[in-house]
Design a protein around this motif. Structure first.
Motif, PDB file in Angstrom:
ATOM      1  N   ILE A 172       0.814  -1.206   0.000  1.00  0.00           N
ATOM      2  CA  ILE A 172       0.000   0.000   0.000  1.00  0.00           C
ATOM      3  C   ILE A 172       0.850   1.260   0.000  1.00  0.00           C
ATOM      4  CG2 ILE A 172      -0.229   0.403   2.499  1.00  0.00           C
ATOM      5  CD1 ILE A 172      -3.277   0.749   1.973  1.00  0.00           C
ATOM      6  N   SER A 173       2.158   1.118   0.232  1.00  0.00           N
ATOM      7  CA  SER A 173       3.048   2.280   0.289  1.00  0.00           C
ATOM      8  C   SER A 173       4.398   1.949  -0.339  1.00  0.00           C
ATOM      9  CB  SER A 173       3.261   2.713   1.743  1.00  0.00           C
ATOM     10  OG  SER A 173       3.951   1.703   2.461  1.00  0.00           O
ATOM     11  N   SER A 174       5.122   2.994  -0.739  1.00  0.00           N
ATOM     12  CA  SER A 174       6.466   2.809  -1.288  1.00  0.00           C
ATOM     13  C   SER A 174       7.414   2.246  -0.245  1.00  0.00           C
ATOM     14  CB  SER A 174       7.003   4.146  -1.811  1.00  0.00           C
ATOM     15  OG  SER A 174       6.195   4.639  -2.847  1.00  0.00           O
ATOM     16  N   PHE A 175       7.209   2.624   1.011  1.00  0.00           N
ATOM     17  CA  PHE A 175       8.057   2.123   2.096  1.00  0.00           C
ATOM     18  C   PHE A 175       8.005   0.601   2.153  1.00  0.00           C
ATOM     19  CE2 PHE A 175       8.735   0.738   6.452  1.00  0.00           C
ATOM     20  CZ  PHE A 175       9.865   1.450   6.850  1.00  0.00           C
ATOM     21  N   LEU A 176       6.799   0.042   2.138  1.00  0.00           N
ATOM     22  CA  LEU A 176       6.647  -1.417   2.172  1.00  0.00           C
ATOM     23  C   LEU A 176       7.120  -2.052   0.868  1.00  0.00           C
ATOM     24  CD1 LEU A 176       3.163  -1.701   3.924  1.00  0.00           C
ATOM     25  CD2 LEU A 176       5.374  -2.378   4.883  1.00  0.00           C
ATOM     26  N   ALA A 177       6.821  -1.406  -0.249  1.00  0.00           N
ATOM     27  CA  ALA A 177       7.247  -1.959  -1.535  1.00  0.00           C
ATOM     28  C   ALA A 177       8.762  -2.052  -1.615  1.00  0.00           C
ATOM     29  CB  ALA A 177       6.705  -1.096  -2.679  1.00  0.00           C
ATOM     30  N   ASP A 178       9.448  -1.025  -1.176  1.00  0.00           N
ATOM     31  CA  ASP A 178      10.914  -1.039  -1.206  1.00  0.00           C
ATOM     32  C   ASP A 178      11.469  -2.136  -0.303  1.00  0.00           C
ATOM     33  OD1 ASP A 178      10.863   1.090  -2.921  1.00  0.00           O
ATOM     34  OD2 ASP A 178      11.279   2.602  -1.391  1.00  0.00           O
ATOM     35  N   TYR A 179      10.850  -2.341   0.835  1.00  0.00           N
ATOM     36  CA  TYR A 179      11.314  -3.368   1.781  1.00  0.00           C
ATOM     37  C   TYR A 179      11.252  -4.759   1.149  1.00  0.00           C
ATOM     38  CZ  TYR A 179      11.384  -6.367   5.933  1.00  0.00           C
ATOM     39  OH  TYR A 179      11.694  -7.349   6.847  1.00  0.00           O
ATOM     40  N   TYR A 180      10.140  -5.070   0.487  1.00  0.00           N
ATOM     41  CA  TYR A 180       9.993  -6.407  -0.087  1.00  0.00           C
ATOM     42  C   TYR A 180      10.657  -6.535  -1.457  1.00  0.00           C
ATOM     43  CZ  TYR A 180       6.969  -7.541   3.784  1.00  0.00           C
ATOM     44  OH  TYR A 180       6.491  -7.770   5.044  1.00  0.00           O
ATOM     45  N   ARG A 181      10.777  -5.438  -2.151  1.00  0.00           N
ATOM     46  CA  ARG A 181      11.479  -5.495  -3.439  1.00  0.00           C
ATOM     47  C   ARG A 181      12.948  -5.842  -3.237  1.00  0.00           C
ATOM     48  NH1 ARG A 181       9.721  -0.888  -5.272  1.00  0.00           N
ATOM     49  NH2 ARG A 181       7.909  -1.740  -6.352  1.00  0.00           N
ATOM     50  N   ARG A 182      13.530  -5.359  -2.147  1.00  0.00           N
ATOM     51  CA  ARG A 182      14.937  -5.681  -1.844  1.00  0.00           C
ATOM     52  C   ARG A 182      15.134  -7.171  -1.602  1.00  0.00           C
ATOM     53  NH1 ARG A 182      14.685  -0.654   1.009  1.00  0.00           N
ATOM     54  NH2 ARG A 182      14.257  -1.742   2.963  1.00  0.00           N
ATOM     55  N   ALA A 183      14.056  -7.864  -1.257  1.00  0.00           N
ATOM     56  CA  ALA A 183      14.131  -9.315  -1.057  1.00  0.00           C
ATOM     57  C   ALA A 183      13.947 -10.076  -2.361  1.00  0.00           C
ATOM     58  CB  ALA A 183      13.074  -9.753  -0.041  1.00  0.00           C
ATOM     59  N   GLY A 184      13.787  -9.348  -3.462  1.00  0.00           N
ATOM     60  CA  GLY A 184      13.664  -9.989  -4.760  1.00  0.00           C
ATOM     61  C   GLY A 184      12.265 -10.410  -5.128  1.00  0.00           C
ATOM     62  N   LEU A 185      11.252  -9.929  -4.423  1.00  0.00           N
ATOM     63  CA  LEU A 185       9.875 -10.323  -4.696  1.00  0.00           C
ATOM     64  C   LEU A 185       9.242  -9.428  -5.758  1.00  0.00           C
ATOM     65  CD1 LEU A 185       8.491 -10.920  -1.096  1.00  0.00           C
ATOM     66  CD2 LEU A 185       9.095 -12.650  -2.772  1.00  0.00           C
ATOM     67  N   PRO A 186       8.435 -10.008  -6.661  1.00  0.00           N
ATOM     68  CA  PRO A 186       7.610  -9.163  -7.535  1.00  0.00           C
ATOM     69  C   PRO A 186       6.724  -8.281  -6.657  1.00  0.00           C
ATOM     70  CG  PRO A 186       7.547 -11.453  -8.254  1.00  0.00           C
ATOM     71  CD  PRO A 186       8.219 -11.446  -6.911  1.00  0.00           C
ATOM     72  N   THR A 187       6.776  -6.991  -6.864  1.00  0.00           N
ATOM     73  CA  THR A 187       6.114  -6.055  -5.958  1.00  0.00           C
ATOM     74  C   THR A 187       5.527  -4.885  -6.738  1.00  0.00           C
ATOM     75  OG1 THR A 187       7.712  -6.606  -4.222  1.00  0.00           O
ATOM     76  CG2 THR A 187       6.451  -4.591  -3.919  1.00  0.00           C
ATOM     77  N   VAL A 188       4.319  -4.482  -6.343  1.00  0.00           N
ATOM     78  CA  VAL A 188       3.729  -3.255  -6.877  1.00  0.00           C
ATOM     79  C   VAL A 188       3.188  -2.437  -5.706  1.00  0.00           C
ATOM     80  CG1 VAL A 188       3.122  -4.189  -9.127  1.00  0.00           C
ATOM     81  CG2 VAL A 188       1.474  -4.358  -7.242  1.00  0.00           C
ATOM     82  N   THR A 189       3.139  -1.133  -5.904  1.00  0.00           N
ATOM     83  CA  THR A 189       2.576  -0.228  -4.907  1.00  0.00           C
ATOM     84  C   THR A 189       1.208   0.210  -5.380  1.00  0.00           C
ATOM     85  OG1 THR A 189       4.809   0.584  -4.449  1.00  0.00           O
ATOM     86  CG2 THR A 189       2.971   1.873  -3.575  1.00  0.00           C
ATOM     87  N   VAL A 190       0.181  -0.092  -4.589  1.00  0.00           N
ATOM     88  CA  VAL A 190      -1.200   0.232  -4.955  1.00  0.00           C
ATOM     89  C   VAL A 190      -1.860   0.944  -3.781  1.00  0.00           C
ATOM     90  CG1 VAL A 190      -3.440  -0.658  -5.715  1.00  0.00           C
ATOM     91  CG2 VAL A 190      -1.329  -1.786  -6.461  1.00  0.00           C
ATOM     92  N   PRO A 191      -2.288   2.186  -3.959  1.00  0.00           N
ATOM     93  CA  PRO A 191      -2.955   2.916  -2.880  1.00  0.00           C
ATOM     94  C   PRO A 191      -4.358   2.383  -2.644  1.00  0.00           C
ATOM     95  CG  PRO A 191      -3.085   4.174  -4.900  1.00  0.00           C
ATOM     96  CD  PRO A 191      -2.233   2.963  -5.205  1.00  0.00           C
ATOM     97  N   PRO A 192      -5.073   2.899  -1.649  1.00  0.00           N
ATOM     98  CA  PRO A 192      -6.488   2.520  -1.488  1.00  0.00           C
ATOM     99  C   PRO A 192      -7.274   2.867  -2.745  1.00  0.00           C
ATOM    100  CG  PRO A 192      -5.694   3.680   0.460  1.00  0.00           C
ATOM    101  CD  PRO A 192      -4.626   3.807  -0.585  1.00  0.00           C
ATOM    102  N   LEU A 193      -8.192   1.987  -3.134  1.00  0.00           N
ATOM    103  CA  LEU A 193      -8.956   2.175  -4.363  1.00  0.00           C
ATOM    104  C   LEU A 193     -10.440   2.307  -4.050  1.00  0.00           C
ATOM    105  CD1 LEU A 193      -7.263  -0.517  -6.660  1.00  0.00           C
ATOM    106  CD2 LEU A 193      -6.592   1.869  -6.296  1.00  0.00           C
TER     107      LEU A 193
END
Length: 401
Positions: A172-193
């Motif tokens: 839901i945030s860039s902070f979380l996306a960056d954390y998991y992207r560093r682990a090599g996971l496919p990751t997208v940042t999606v705000p509340p919809l």
């Protein structure tokens, strides 16, 4: 999960978590928004609601339905039993997944609740089905039952790291996306919809007309511990404004005076006349309060949990065309433009709020509320994120288990 036609859906998705869907809660709204986005992309989505509900499956939107797992603790349980249930929840979800025919192509778990995460990782690996996590928080351990050294806090810290075993991450945030992207996971940042609001936002009239008009500021939600600062500042605002205090009206929706007192730990003996507590109300009525306000307000401290989350209140305000008074925590700096769709506060202090309210008063209703609503409707519409989400699920399937 039988398709509605002979054509196979793009993907069959089971979306589960410790959330009572449908409801007005932010977590339920999050699940419904993502489910709509996937449905619009041609996916078939079934939401496994944790609600204690005896109803049969209900259709929600095109390609989406809700089934009730009854994973939530019942109201009749004692507090200890509810805590224990919270620590071991997920078994009914597994039994529900076992009954799905055909099996889903992908399972999405809302959040990182440890008991769910462990069970679902085990289940999806056995069946060679990718598990994608919709990560929306990194809780402050002080906000959880038992505090910093309690079982919830400890399991939450473990779960945030254990989540790296998933096949993909919707953050839901860039902070979380960056954390998991560093682990090599496919990751997208999606705000509340949210779906665009059909009706036009209320027009704001100039309020600085010699003192006869007033500026209405609203807060809507359950402040809990995350928004304690916002509530404290709103209660202090009239006295801090000096001569301007008689020109503002503060409307607080979601809690009554007693609940607000419990949230802030103190309450003035004499409530400022400018502050009105409206208590809990239906979501539609609460959103009407937002639409009628000149501004909403949200102030949060600069902490890990505020960087990791994304305040749904801000999105709801923008969609209704109501500019927020807010400091730029999380990814808000990417979406809020000072003096265009918001008044950005420098921090979470009462001084910052006073400065913002003074600027709001001076703006004399010059914010283009229709333009705010139109831009927000596109930015946070499920349709705008359908492709991003579907591609993430497909990438997670390719990654291997």
């Amino acid at each position: 999960m039988t398709p509605k036609s002979n054509d196979r859906p793009v993907l069959r998705v089971a979306y589960v978590g410790p959330v009572d869907v449908p409801s007005s809660a932010a977590n339920a709204q999050r699940m419904l928004g993502l489910a709509k986005a996937l449905g619009l992309a041609g996916c078939e989505v079934v939401i496994g609601s944790a609600a204690d509900n005896h109803e049969e499956a209900v259709a929600f939107a095109s390609g989406t339905r809700i089934e009730y797992i009854r994973e939530s603790a019942t109201n009749g349980n004692t507090r200890i039993r509810r805590i224990v249930r919270g620590l071991v929840a997920g078994d009914r979800t597994i039994r529900w997944l076992n009954r799905l025919d055909p099996e889903p192509d992908v399972v999405i778990l809302y959040g990182t609740t440890f008991s769910y995460l462990v069970r679902l990782l085990r289940w999806t690996r056995r069946r060679q089905i990718p598990l994608v996590l919709d990560v929306v928080e990194w809780y402050d351990p002080r906000h959880l039952p038992g505090g910093v050294l309690g079982p919830y806090a400890i399991l939450n810290e473990i779960a945030m790291r254990y989540a790296k075993k998933a096949a993909g991450i919707i953050a839901i945030s860039s902070f979380l996306a960056d954390y998991y992207r560093r682990a090599g996971l496919p990751t997208v940042t999606v705000p509340p919809l949210f779906e665009p609001v059909a009706s036009q936002p209320h027009a704001t009239m100039p309020w600085n007309d010699g003192g006869s008009a007033s500026l209405t500021i609203a807060y809507v939600g359950n402040p809990g511990k995350k928004d304690r600062r916002t509530l404290e500042n709103l209660l202090s605002l009239p006295d801090a404004l000096g001569s301007l205090r008689n020109a503002i009206r503060i409307r607080i929706v979601g809690v009554d005076r007693a609940q607000a007192s419990a949230a802030v730990g103190r309450m003035p003996e004499t409530l400022p006349a400018e502050v009105t507590f409206l208590g809990s109300m239906a979501r539609t009525d609460a959103m009407t309060e937002v639409a009628r306000a000149d501004f909403t307000v949200l102030q949060r401290p600069d902490r890990r949990y505020t960087k990791a989350g994304f305040p749904t209140k801000i999105v709801e305000s923008l969609i209704l065309g109501t500019p927020p008074l807010a400091n730029a925590t999380s990814d808000l700096g990417k979406w809020l433009v000072d003096n265009e769709n918001a008044i950005i506060l420098v921090d979470d202090s009462i001084e910052a709020l006073v400065e913002g309210v003074n600027r709001a008063w001076s703006s004399q209703g010059t914010f283009d509320r229709s333009a705010i609503a139109t831009r927000a409707a596109k930015a946070f519409s499920p349709a705008s994120w359908s492709g991003v989400l579907t591609n993430l699920l497909k990438d997670s399937m390719k990654r291997g288990l």
